[in-house]
Write an enzyme that holds these catalytic residues in place. Structure first.
Site, PDB file in Angstrom:
ATOM      1  N   TYR A  66       1.047  -1.186  -0.062  1.00 38.34           N
ATOM      2  CA  TYR A  66       0.148  -0.246   0.466  1.00 38.34           C
ATOM      3  C   TYR A  66       0.738   1.453  -0.377  1.00 38.34           C
ATOM      4  CZ  TYR A  66      -4.251  -3.164   1.257  1.00 38.34           C
ATOM      5  OH  TYR A  66      -4.840  -3.868   1.242  1.00 38.34           O
ATOM      6  N   SER A 212     -13.299  -4.148   1.142  1.00 37.62           N
ATOM      7  CA  SER A 212     -14.304  -3.138   0.431  1.00 37.62           C
ATOM      8  C   SER A 212     -15.187  -3.154   0.889  1.00 37.62           C
ATOM      9  CB  SER A 212     -14.088  -3.821  -0.924  1.00 37.62           C
ATOM     10  OG  SER A 212     -13.269  -3.023  -1.755  1.00 37.62           O
ATOM     11  N   PRO A 213     -16.283  -3.121   2.183  1.00 39.00           N
ATOM     12  CA  PRO A 213     -17.173  -3.787   2.592  1.00 39.00           C
ATOM     13  C   PRO A 213     -18.226  -2.505   2.206  1.00 39.00           C
ATOM     14  CG  PRO A 213     -16.401  -2.146   4.796  1.00 39.00           C
ATOM     15  CD  PRO A 213     -15.265  -2.867   3.357  1.00 39.00           C
ATOM     16  N   GLY A 217     -17.617   2.901  -1.983  1.00 38.55           N
ATOM     17  CA  GLY A 217     -18.072   3.741  -1.995  1.00 38.55           C
ATOM     18  C   GLY A 217     -19.739   3.515  -2.506  1.00 38.55           C
ATOM     19  N   THR A 220     -22.642   4.075  -0.607  1.00 44.29           N
ATOM     20  CA  THR A 220     -22.267   5.269   0.550  1.00 44.29           C
ATOM     21  C   THR A 220     -24.391   5.733   0.324  1.00 44.29           C
ATOM     22  OG1 THR A 220     -21.043   6.733  -0.651  1.00 44.29           O
ATOM     23  CG2 THR A 220     -20.079   5.402   1.142  1.00 44.29           C
ATOM     24  N   GLY A 221     -24.043   5.949  -1.366  1.00 42.33           N
ATOM     25  CA  GLY A 221     -24.960   6.740  -2.009  1.00 42.33           C
ATOM     26  C   GLY A 221     -24.349   7.895  -2.747  1.00 42.33           C
ATOM     27  N   LYS A 222     -23.557   7.849  -2.233  1.00 41.95           N
ATOM     28  CA  LYS A 222     -22.722   9.244  -2.797  1.00 41.95           C
ATOM     29  C   LYS A 222     -22.608   9.187  -4.938  1.00 41.95           C
ATOM     30  CE  LYS A 222     -18.027  11.458  -3.075  1.00 41.95           C
ATOM     31  NZ  LYS A 222     -16.099  11.451  -2.834  1.00 41.95           N
TER      32      LYS A 222
END
Length: 314
Positions: A66, A212-213, A217, A220-222
């Site tokens: 990472y 990646s739960p 993204g 999230t609704g984003k």
């Protein structure tokens, strides 16, 4: 670890205590996929760490790859600066030029140096690459790392059901439990349920760590049809998939309103209700606080079932 109201539980069949939600630090130092240095900086990440600890999250998952080691360096720096204990997990990448099992111990020593600690709490094989080194040989190397005092516990990542069971058997012969298997798992990636991995983890006392739960993204609704995810994520979640996930996004919003929670918090709570340990990312304090808000309450069985039914069959 049934339910999500517990404040701590054991990692697998070990004595390592973790919070019900962890933080995945893939984005810490990663410029290519996440935009580190452009969309957020070290100060944002430091604030995310502090907010996580203050919110009751103590488990942090990183890896040597990472940010090419930058993630480990940042995590270690934040742990030292705050002076509060954290449970640290990192990972070994079995690259094809790592010809001998000893390279795992060498890599762990390098990770420990970047983190600035004496040992890590969980050391994992990042991917099931078993050539030129066999699966059994890597497991023996993990066992060696435990016996050397370099890590408290060991796990695997992205291992199939059969690979995980073989890993568990080899480690058991050395008297060491396999603590975890880290795989992608969320309301839009339910493969661990379908292939039996989740249920087998529970039978064997192995923690399934869910990366990646939040569906990168998407839960999230984003992101919507009119506002698709950027860069590589946009290729994976094209218009058709964004349309398919709309009913689920609506249900997450509806359930969240009952509890005063966000869609992301509902999605994380669903993972916990399934008996897994979610490790969402956090690039700033707001995201960390939102992650922490997924703990301390619990969806009803009917709500879990409704979310199951609204989940797209990908």
């Amino acid at each position: 670890m049934e339910g999500s109201t517990q404040t701590r539980y054991r990692l697998g069949q070990t004595d390592v205590q973790v919070s019900p939600v962890g933080i995945g630090t893939w984005a810490w130092g990663d410029q290519l996929f996440w935009g580190y240095g452009k969309q957020y900086n070290d100060q944002d990440l430091q604030a995310a760490y502090r907010a996580s600890i203050e919110g009751g999250i103590t488990f942090f998952d990183t890896a040597e790859v990472y940010g090419l080691g930058r993630s480990e360096q940042l995590l270690g720096q934040f742990v030292r600066e705050m002076g509060r204990s954290a449970v640290i997990a990192t990972k070994f990448m079995p690259l094809p030029w790592r010809f001998w099992p000893q390279t795992l111990v060498d890599a762990l020593r390098a990770s420990i140096q970047r983190l600035g600690v004496n040992q890590v709490d969980l050391y994992q094989i990042h991917w099931p690459v078993h050539f030129p080194v066999s699966l059994a040989s890597w497991m023996h190397a993990l066992a060696d790392a435990v016996e050397l005092g370099l890590t408290r516990t060991v796990g695997v990542s992205n291992y199939s059901l059969a690979q995980m069971q073989e890993a568990q058997r080899v480690l058991a012969d050395r008297g060491i439990p396999l603590a975890s298997n880290q795989v992608e798992y969320s309301l839009i990636c339910r493969t661990p349920e379908r292939n039996g991995l989740l249920s087998r983890c529970q039978e064997l006392g192995i923690t399934l760590i869910a990366y990646s739960p939040l569906g990168m993204g998407l839960l999230t609704g984003k992101y919507t049809v009119d506002n698709p995810p950027p860069s590589a994520r946009g290729l994976r979640f094209h218009r058709e998939r964004l349309l398919q996930v709309q009913p689920l996004q609506g249900l997450l919003q509806e359930i969240g309103q009952r509890y005063g929670k966000t869609p992301a918090q509902v999605a994380l709570n669903w993972v916990m209700c399934k008996g897994a340990l979610p490790i969402p990312g956090a690039k700033n304090a707001r995201q960390a606080q939102e992650n922490a808000g997924a703990m301390g309450w619990q969806l009803t069985p009917d709500e879990v079932q409704a979310l199951d039914q609204a989940s797209p069959n990908w």
